[in-house]
Design an enzyme around this catalytic site. Sequence first.
Site, PDB file in Angstrom:
ATOM      1  N   ASP A  20      -2.387  -5.789   6.731  1.00 16.07           N
ATOM      2  CA  ASP A  20      -2.237  -4.939   7.922  1.00 16.07           C
ATOM      3  C   ASP A  20      -3.266  -5.142   9.030  1.00 16.07           C
ATOM      4  OD1 ASP A  20      -0.412  -3.984   6.102  1.00 16.07           O
ATOM      5  OD2 ASP A  20      -1.322  -2.027   5.877  1.00 16.07           O
ATOM      6  N   LYS A  80       6.085  -2.592   6.073  1.00 17.90           N
ATOM      7  CA  LYS A  80       6.041  -1.501   5.099  1.00 17.90           C
ATOM      8  C   LYS A  80       5.673  -0.196   5.784  1.00 17.90           C
ATOM      9  CE  LYS A  80       1.203  -2.390   3.727  1.00 17.90           C
ATOM     10  NZ  LYS A  80       0.624  -1.086   4.119  1.00 17.90           N
ATOM     11  N   CYS A 113      -4.718   1.641   2.599  1.00 16.34           N
ATOM     12  CA  CYS A 113      -3.863   0.575   2.056  1.00 16.34           C
ATOM     13  C   CYS A 113      -4.591  -0.362   1.097  1.00 16.34           C
ATOM     14  CB  CYS A 113      -3.215  -0.207   3.195  1.00 16.34           C
ATOM     15  SG  CYS A 113      -2.116   0.824   4.202  1.00 16.34           S
TER      16      CYS A 113
END
Length: 199
Positions: A20, A80, A113
């Site tokens: 990310d 996601k 995350c």
Amino acid sequence: MLVASIGRLSTKDAVLLLCDMQEKFRPNIFQFPNIVNNAARLLKASRVLAIPAILTEQYPKGLGPTVPELEAGDLTAYAKTSFTMMIDEVEKQMQALGNPKQAILCGIEAHACIACTTYDLLEKGIEVHIVADAVSSRSQTDRLFALSRLKQSGAFLTTTEAVLLQLVQDAKHPNFKEIQRLLAHPSPDTGLLSFFSAL
């Protein structure tokens, strides 16, 4: 031979996970340019050493694409919304790779995350190597406490340069010169010294 108890990295058993590193995070993440720079070096090394890499993006519609300086344009970006990288598409990719036994993990955010991904990987019996100088959060407090918490859970904390050297292990390695070029400049200080002073 993989020795899981001490965390010795092996090119044959590893996968690089890039979590990310997206445009909208750029102004808010502590040490963002240095984090991405270190992750980019890991990605370059993975190509040299034939270590597969997997890239995710958190809600790219709102948070934008992966930043160009990561130089990951050849990778499929798995979108996601969950706080773990281990979505169905990534699970299938891991299976297609023969279920790697070790994950080299970098990206953001450490307490979200990165943490959730680490827990999922550890529960699957996969050894996790968190590259501390290639991981961050918006808050340095969240980052440092996350690293401490993940170490308690059984992840190995390491650095970009340590990973690169562990993967080649010998100056006679056929790819050492290429890896050495990635080490020409030492990693910048990303604010981790305070973490160790608190241990």
